[in-house]
Design a protein around this motif. Structure first.
Motif, mmCIF file in Angstrom:
data_model
loop_
_atom_site.group_PDB
_atom_site.id
_atom_site.type_symbol
_atom_site.label_atom_id
_atom_site.label_comp_id
_atom_site.label_asym_id
_atom_site.label_seq_id
_atom_site.Cartn_x
_atom_site.Cartn_y
_atom_site.Cartn_z
ATOM 1 N N ARG A 1 0.833 -1.206 0.000
ATOM 2 C CA ARG A 1 0.000 0.000 0.000
ATOM 3 C C ARG A 1 0.866 1.254 0.000
ATOM 4 O O ARG A 1 0.631 2.191 -0.766
ATOM 5 C CB ARG A 1 -0.930 -0.004 1.210
ATOM 6 C CG ARG A 1 -1.860 1.202 1.253
ATOM 7 C CD ARG A 1 -2.790 1.153 2.446
ATOM 8 N NE ARG A 1 -3.598 2.355 2.507
ATOM 9 C CZ ARG A 1 -4.799 2.492 1.978
ATOM 10 N NH1 ARG A 1 -5.336 1.480 1.328
ATOM 11 N NH2 ARG A 1 -5.471 3.629 2.086
ATOM 12 N N LEU A 2 1.885 1.285 0.860
ATOM 13 C CA LEU A 2 2.740 2.466 0.950
ATOM 14 C C LEU A 2 3.559 2.661 -0.321
ATOM 15 O O LEU A 2 3.741 3.786 -0.789
ATOM 16 C CB LEU A 2 3.663 2.346 2.161
ATOM 17 C CG LEU A 2 2.985 2.445 3.532
ATOM 18 C CD1 LEU A 2 3.986 2.154 4.645
ATOM 19 C CD2 LEU A 2 2.361 3.824 3.733
ATOM 20 N N GLN A 3 4.046 1.569 -0.882
ATOM 21 C CA GLN A 3 4.867 1.673 -2.091
ATOM 22 C C GLN A 3 4.067 2.259 -3.252
ATOM 23 O O GLN A 3 4.627 2.935 -4.125
ATOM 24 C CB GLN A 3 5.412 0.296 -2.468
ATOM 25 C CG GLN A 3 6.556 0.340 -3.470
ATOM 26 C CD GLN A 3 7.306 -0.979 -3.554
ATOM 27 O OE1 GLN A 3 6.902 -1.975 -2.942
ATOM 28 N NE2 GLN A 3 8.395 -1.003 -4.292
ATOM 29 N N GLY A 4 2.751 2.027 -3.247
ATOM 30 C CA GLY A 4 1.908 2.587 -4.290
ATOM 31 C C GLY A 4 1.669 4.077 -4.133
ATOM 32 O O GLY A 4 1.183 4.732 -5.059
ATOM 33 N N GLN A 5 2.012 4.629 -2.963
ATOM 34 C CA GLN A 5 1.748 6.044 -2.703
ATOM 35 C C GLN A 5 3.011 6.887 -2.560
ATOM 36 O O GLN A 5 2.940 8.114 -2.596
ATOM 37 C CB GLN A 5 0.913 6.185 -1.425
ATOM 38 C CG GLN A 5 -0.437 5.493 -1.508
ATOM 39 C CD GLN A 5 -1.252 5.688 -0.248
ATOM 40 O OE1 GLN A 5 -1.735 6.780 0.033
ATOM 41 N NE2 GLN A 5 -1.389 4.639 0.536
ATOM 42 N N ILE A 6 4.156 6.234 -2.386
ATOM 43 C CA ILE A 6 5.415 6.957 -2.213
ATOM 44 C C ILE A 6 6.168 6.969 -3.542
ATOM 45 O O ILE A 6 6.392 5.907 -4.135
ATOM 46 C CB ILE A 6 6.276 6.298 -1.116
ATOM 47 C CG1 ILE A 6 5.552 6.363 0.234
ATOM 48 C CG2 ILE A 6 7.641 6.974 -1.011
ATOM 49 C CD1 ILE A 6 6.226 5.559 1.340
ATOM 50 N N PRO A 7 6.561 8.131 -4.037
ATOM 51 C CA PRO A 7 7.307 8.183 -5.302
ATOM 52 C C PRO A 7 8.569 7.330 -5.244
ATOM 53 O O PRO A 7 9.222 7.229 -4.201
ATOM 54 C CB PRO A 7 7.653 9.675 -5.439
ATOM 55 C CG PRO A 7 6.621 10.388 -4.623
ATOM 56 C CD PRO A 7 6.314 9.475 -3.478
#
Length: 420
Positions: A44-50
């Motif tokens: 989830r985080l990887q999808g939101q962090i550049p």
């Protein structure tokens, strides 16, 4: 600095935005960020962090094989045997041993120099050989206007006390949260440092979401998941009071988890439903809806959880953000409105006034007495009749420069770097 940044569990919303903002800025301030969490949280985080080569996504699993892994296998077998005879004292020992072993291996693999927990409620601090810090967002179990069982409170207190004893530093997001901890554990005052959050601004502020709006309709936005102390109830009461005057064209929009369910005659919400206050709160909401269905259908919109892009679209369409909470550890939507140039109507909590002082924006925020629906209705009416303009970009930048996530991350790094 090589930082192990651990996310033990996931909270969509404010805490999530804090994590994302810190990771993005840490990546520009230090040598490496190793973000550790379960695979689902990392995805989830990887999808939101550049994408950034300085950010490593490491699942919370063993990273190499050793004699200690064999020992863990023995502990697992003993624990399984203990459970059969309803004697599971080994379970917590196993969990602590596993956590410490995983952290030790990750620290060695990446040559970690410091460790930061994104949130630590009801967790046990790890036994590690690098400086250890955690972020304390609030102490809702003690200071929110809800009644929790003593056993529930004790679990949170025991965890917090372990962290106060073990960690090299506790970072609170507001002076309010620090003061709350000091009320309970005054002997740890020097270990607690305040680093306030900042308004979260996505890398692409423009939303592609098209939101239909009547040209003369004024939209008031309350971006927060349902929670009794968030006090959607007072805002509903205020909106109904104002709508009965039949003079104003406005809509109040709720965005956040379960806000799509609170405007109905049969409410069933998951959050805080074990508290004594839940049934009375829900019953009052249902009665208001039953008695004012036409008004609520016309002047209110509950959207539930929305994507960041959808939320940004509503920020762009809103004339004002309203935040009626009875309790907050910070209240991120206040800062988010300020750094977007959107005026705010908020309850008169001290933690909200901290943010006004932080951004030096008293002319942009109007306060009302907590739980005072009549006063809130008057503040909304005043705004409709004499609105405060949305700021242009050249003026917004002044607020963004006063306090932002770059400065927040620098404060974190300075604090952690002071312990070697």
């Amino acid at each position: 600095m090589k930082l192990l940044f651990y996310v033990p569990y996931y909270r969509p919303g404010g805490v999530e935005r804090v994590i994302i903002s810190l990771v993005m800025e840490f990546a520009t301030n230090i040598e490496q960020v190793v973000l550790v969490a379960s695979p689902s949280i990392l995805n989830r985080l990887q999808g939101q962090i550049p994408s950034n080569c300085k950010v490593i996504y490491q699942p919370l699993t063993l990273v190499n094989y050793s004699y200690k892994n064999k020992l863990l296998g023995i502990v697992n077998k003993l624990n399984a045997l203990a459970k059969r005879v309803k004697f599971d004292f080994l379970n917590s020992c196993k969990q602590n041993y596993y956590q410490n072993l995983v952290f030790e291996q990750i620290i060695n693999k990446y040559n970690i120099t410091h460790c930061l927990y994104a949130i630590a409620n009801k967790t046990v601090p790890p036994a590690i050989k690098v400086p250890l810090f955690t972020i304390s967002h609030d102490l809702f179990w003690h200071f929110s206007p809800l009644t929790y069982d003593q056993e529930y409170i004790n679990k949170y207190d025991e965890s917090l006390l372990k962290w106060l004893n073990k960690a090299d530093g506790i970072i609170t997001v507001s002076e309010k949260t620090k003061n709350d901890i000091v009320k309970l554990f005054p002997q740890f005052q020097e270990k607690i440092k305040i680093i306030a959050n900042a308004g979260f601004i996505p890398s692409n502020k423009k939303s592609n979401i098209i939101i239909n709006k009547h040209s003369d309709e004024i939209i008031f936005l309350f971006p927060s998941s349902f929670g009794i102390y968030k006090d959607h109830l007072t805002l509903v009461k205020a909106g109904v009071i104002l709508a009965k005057e039949k003079k104003h064209n406005f809509k109040i929009v709720f965005i956040g988890k379960e806000t799509d369910q609170i405007l109905s005659s049969n409410i069933n919400l998951s959050q805080q439903n074990s508290t004594k206050e839940y049934q009375n709160y829900i019953k009052e909401l249902e009665i208001i809806y039953q008695n004012n269905k036409e008004i609520i259908d016309q002047h209110f919109l509950g959207l539930g959880y929305c994507s960041d892009e959808e939320l940004e679209g509503w920020y762009q369409k809103s004339s004002c953000v309203i935040f009626p909470s009875r309790y907050e550890g910070f209240g991120l939507a206040i800062s988010e409105a300020i750094v977007r140039g959107i005026p705010v109507i908020a309850s008169d909590l001290n933690v909200f006034k901290e943010q006004v002082d932080l951004y030096q924006c008293s002319e942009r925020v109007s306060f009302f007495g907590t739980q005072n629906a009549v006063e809130l209705a008057q503040r909304i009416k005043n705004f409709i009749e004499k609105p405060i303009d949305i700021l242009e970009e050249d003026k917004i930048i002044n607020y963004q420069n006063r306090w932002n996530w770059e400065k927040v991350a620098q404060k974190y790094v300075e604090l952690m770097d002071s312990i070697i």
